[in-house]
Scaffold this motif. Structure first.
Motif: not given
Length: 391
Positions: A281, A283, A323, A325, A328, A338-339, A341
């Protein structure tokens, strides 16, 4: 040594070919390596020798040295044997080289430890090649897409002159006459307690049980020589910081055709200015204006590789997390991602025009706000749960 040119250090002329430089380095390395030389300055001489070879064996560095008399990185240590930040020889059970790896064994084997020259009594030279490690640094974008990177590797490689046999005439290894091929020497000693028997690796063959009758002149019978090779490492997409890529048989060659070691390339992913990675993920901080946070918005932002659409719901508060989806990092060896955020930060403007202030005051009055009103603290779910627990 400090006033010598790199050509003088290697004992070659400025017209020396790349092959001349390589052979000169191999010859000098056998003479002045601190594990085989008793000279007080052996270590300094070998460092200087390695530095000279690192520069003169590289065409670009050599041109710069010939033109300016120095190289930008020269003097800080080469990237090969003993150079800071370069390669490590590591035990198969000690990946990071924190244990007692003996470079003396390595070079005594290279110098011909099983067929002559300097030997250490009571020690057996390792025949299998050691693993080598080195590190590369890539960007987060490169970790997401995957890349190919060329590496310059200085290693003990199989000797081409004797096809790694160590023998000049192809006769191969023969049983050691001192230990009859056992690799061990037994010593009997009479004491007042009786006859004491001790066994130790044979110093003539260093415990291998074999010697070379006619050693190859290039490798002195070891079947391997110092060589510089360019290898390509394929870094897969989704690789994480600190993971290793193993290149089979690209580590240290074994003695006279014994199993070679591998080259372990540690991949370091550099920090990114906008994204923090957590597993697969990503961020990031997403700044919103008061109106965007209040009314909601669709933000088009620059993702790691492509543009990403972020749907901001009305009434979004600072600290909220949205989020996205599949935006990432790619998952290593899989087709999924991944995601992403987005951590929301509502930005209050520091300067407003006269008209903007009027509109904000109108909105404040509409909400029933007052500059002197008492601030009401809203109870959170956590505070309610805490009161319930206290009973």
């Amino acid at each position: 040594m400090s006033n010598q040119s790199y050509y003088d250090v290697l004992g070659v002329t400025k017209n020396a070919t790349a092959e001349d430089i390589k052979k000169a380095f191999r010859h000098k390395a056998r003479e002045c390596h601190p594990d085989v030389s008793d000279a007080a300055d052996a270590e300094d001489r070998f460092k200087k020798l390695n530095e000279a070879y690192d520069v003169l064996s590289d065409p670009a560095k050599r041109r710069q040295y010939d033109q300016f008399g120095r190289v930008g990185g020269a003097g800080s240590g080469p990237s090969g044997y003993g150079g800071a930040g370069g390669y490590q020889y590591v035990d198969l059970n000690d990946l990071f080289g924190s244990g007692g790896v003996d470079l003396g064994d390595l070079f005594s084997a290279f110098m011909g430890g099983t067929m002559g020259g300097t030997r250490r009594a009571g020690r057996t030279v390792r025949r299998e090649g050691r693993d080598m490690t080195m590190a590369i640094t890539i960007t987060l974008e490169e970790a997401a897409t995957g890349i190919e990177r060329e590496l310059t590797v200085d290693r003990l490689a199989p000797c081409k002159d004797c096809h790694a046999t160590g023998s000049a005439d192809g006769s191969g290894a023969q049983a050691c006459p001192d230990c009859n091929g056992t690799g061990q020497k037994t010593v009997y000693q009479r004491t007042f307690l009786g006859t004491m028997t001790t066994s130790a690796p044979c110093p003539q063959c260093s415990g291998s049980g074999q010697v070379i009758a006619t050693p190859c002149a290039e490798c002195e019978g070891s079947g391997r020589v110092i060589d510089r090779e360019i290898v390509t490492v394929e870094v897969p997409s989704g690789i994480r910081d600190g993971q290793h890529i193993r290149l089979r048989n690209m580590g240290e060659a074994g003695i006279r055709g014994a199993a070679g070691g591998d080259l372990l390339v540690e991949v370091r992913v550099a920090p990114h200015e906008r994204f923090e990675r957590e597993g697969n993920d990503l961020h990031m901080v997403l700044a919103l204006s008061m109106t965007q946070a209040t009314l909601g918005a669709t933000k088009r932002i620059e993702g790691l590789l492509d543009e990403v659409s972020v749907d901001v719901p009305p009434g979004t508060q600072t600290g909220a997390r949205i989020k996205v989806s599949g935006a990432g990092m790619p998952v290593l060896n899989r087709e999924s991602h991944g995601n992403l955020y987005c951590h929301i930060e509502v930005v209050v403007p520091r300067k407003l025009t006269k008209r903007q202030k009027e509109l904000v005051r109108e909105l404040s009055a509409e909400f029933g706000d007052s500059e002197t009103s008492v601030v009401e603290h809203h109870r959170t779910g956590f505070s309610k749960m805490r009161d319930w627990l206290r009973g």
